[in-house]
Design an enzyme around this catalytic site. Structure first.
Site, mmCIF file in Angstrom:
data_model
loop_
_atom_site.group_PDB
_atom_site.id
_atom_site.type_symbol
_atom_site.label_atom_id
_atom_site.label_comp_id
_atom_site.label_asym_id
_atom_site.label_seq_id
_atom_site.Cartn_x
_atom_site.Cartn_y
_atom_site.Cartn_z
ATOM 1 C CD GLU A 124 -14.100 -11.821 -3.299
ATOM 2 O OE1 GLU A 124 -14.022 -10.597 -3.067
ATOM 3 O OE2 GLU A 124 -14.995 -12.310 -3.996
ATOM 4 C CG ASP B 15 -17.168 -7.919 -1.999
ATOM 5 O OD1 ASP B 15 -16.462 -8.511 -1.162
ATOM 6 O OD2 ASP B 15 -16.772 -6.927 -2.644
ATOM 7 C CB SER C 173 -8.842 -2.289 7.692
ATOM 8 O OG SER C 173 -8.013 -2.665 6.616
ATOM 9 C CE LYS D 191 -4.595 -1.332 0.925
ATOM 10 N NZ LYS D 191 -4.474 -2.670 1.544
HETATM 11 C C1 PLP Z 1 -5.215 -3.697 1.269
HETATM 12 C C2 PLP Z 1 -4.626 -5.037 1.260
HETATM 13 C C3 PLP Z 1 -5.077 -6.024 0.352
HETATM 14 C C4 PLP Z 1 -6.206 -5.777 -0.601
HETATM 15 O O1 PLP Z 1 -5.926 -4.727 -1.487
HETATM 16 P P1 PLP Z 1 -7.094 -3.990 -2.298
HETATM 17 O O2 PLP Z 1 -6.399 -2.979 -3.126
HETATM 18 O O3 PLP Z 1 -8.031 -3.387 -1.298
HETATM 19 O O4 PLP Z 1 -7.801 -5.028 -3.080
HETATM 20 C C5 PLP Z 1 -4.427 -7.239 0.375
HETATM 21 N N1 PLP Z 1 -3.428 -7.513 1.232
HETATM 22 C C6 PLP Z 1 -2.974 -6.604 2.109
HETATM 23 C C7 PLP Z 1 -1.861 -6.968 3.022
HETATM 24 C C8 PLP Z 1 -3.559 -5.332 2.149
HETATM 25 O O5 PLP Z 1 -3.096 -4.423 3.024
#
Ligand code: PLP
Length: 321
Positions: free
Chosen positions: A207, A213, A81, A56
């Site tokens: 997922e 979803d 989160s 991220k």
């Molecule tokens: C946010 C996150 C995801 C999912 O990413 P999205 O872009 O919301 O689909 C998967 N793994 C980790 C460790 C994350 O922090």
């Protein structure tokens, strides 16, 4: 409704230039055990070694680095989160931008503490009764802050796509790529890079079984909203795909698969025991799905995005026990 401008692979290339020298170029690891178990050549892109512990940072930094001087001065607000919060908090600190982060009451303590540690203002909300997007929008309107959402934003998607770009540039053409799926920032970015650099490769999103979803959305052709799923995969506890991520997923993703919490625990154990790396539960989604469809992977070159490693160590021990 106005026409949505979807990010492209050119945006991923621009993002990779923006994050160069700031984000880590994370290692690609292999495991002869995984290769033998899957009958494939498997390349793990290890974003648990990214700054702040997850991919991220790529999207967060890319988005904040594009702020105008006025936006930088007023500041940024984000809801998350955990990992997106830390990504925005760290990026804001590096760029000298004031940040406010909206986090759920039950976010892992390590993530809340790490976010506060970056010197940002943290606002806590109840994940099951309050709407974080609304709280974020209200804070943005009241204080003139720019809201950077965790996945449904072109600059965030482009930044997340740089992980798969690096992976394919390092190991060469792949036949299949797996990425964990929450709101779809990582998956849509991964799909943009994979289609550009390894045309014809299949891209799968994975997922948690408790919150499928994305799978329902892909099969029904419109975005399905669900209640916050109860799963150990806290990085993928999203309620719906985004206005930008969904059309990219519809266009460029082969299918969406699911994995159970039990499978995720097994993968955490695998990564710890066999590969000597700590992953957070959400990061096990890709390998879990690959194992489940290994009959279709025989002799293939497979990329798996290992998305992050942020997990309380006590919680980690509990999950492995
Ligand atoms: C946010 C996150 C995801 C999912 O990413 P999205 O872009 O919301 O689909 C998967 N793994 C980790 C460790 C994350 O922090």
């Amino acid at each position: 409704m106005s026409e949505l401008k979807l990010p492209t692979y050119e945006d991923v290339v621009a993002a990779s230039q923006r994050i160069a020298g700031v984000a880590h170029k994370t290692p690609v690891l292999t495991s002869s055990t995984a290769n033998a178990e899957l009958g494939a050549e498997v390349y793990f892109k290890c974003e648990n070694f990214q700054r702040m512990g997850a991919f991220k940072f790529r999207g967060g930094y890319n988005a904040l680095a594009k702020f105008t001087p006025a936006q930088r001065k007023a500041g940024v607000v984000a809801f998350s989160s955990g990992n997106h919060a830390q990504a925005v908090a760290l990026s804001a600190r590096l760029l000298g931008i004031p940040a406010t982060i909206v986090m759920p009451h039950d976010a892992p303590a390590a993530k809340v503490a790490a976010t506060r540690g970056y010197g940002v203002q943290v606002v806590i909300y109840d994940r099951y009764t309050e709407d974080r997007e609304q709280i974020g929008r209200e804070l943005a309107a009241k204080h003139g802050l720019t809201l950077i959402p965790p996945y449904d934003h072109a600059d965030v998607i482009a930044g997340q796509g740089t992980a798969a770009k690096e992976l394919i540039e390092e190991v060469g053409r792949l036949d299949v790529v797996f990425a964990p799926l929450g709101g779809g920032g990582l998956l849509s970015g991964t799909a943009l890079s994979t289609h550009a650099l390894s045309p014809g490769a299949k891209v799968y999103g994975v997922e948690p079984e408790a919150g499928n979803d994305g799978q329902q959305s892909l099969r029904s052709g419109s975005i399905v909203h669900i209640d916050t799923p109860k799963t150990i995969a806290d990085g993928a506890q999203t309620q719906h795909l985004g206005q930008l991520t969904f059309p990219i997923i519809q266009r460029d993703v082969t299918d969406i698969l699911t994995a159970s919490d039990e499978q995720l625990r097994a993968e955490m154990r695998f990564f710890g025991e066999r590969m000597k790396i700590v992953i957070e539960p959400t990061s096990g989604l890709g390998l879990a799905a690959a194992r489940a469809m290994k009959d279709q992977l025989q002799g293939k070159r497979v990329g798996i995005i290992v998305s992050g490693g942020n997990v309380d160590i006590a919680r980690y021990a509990e999950l492995l026990a």
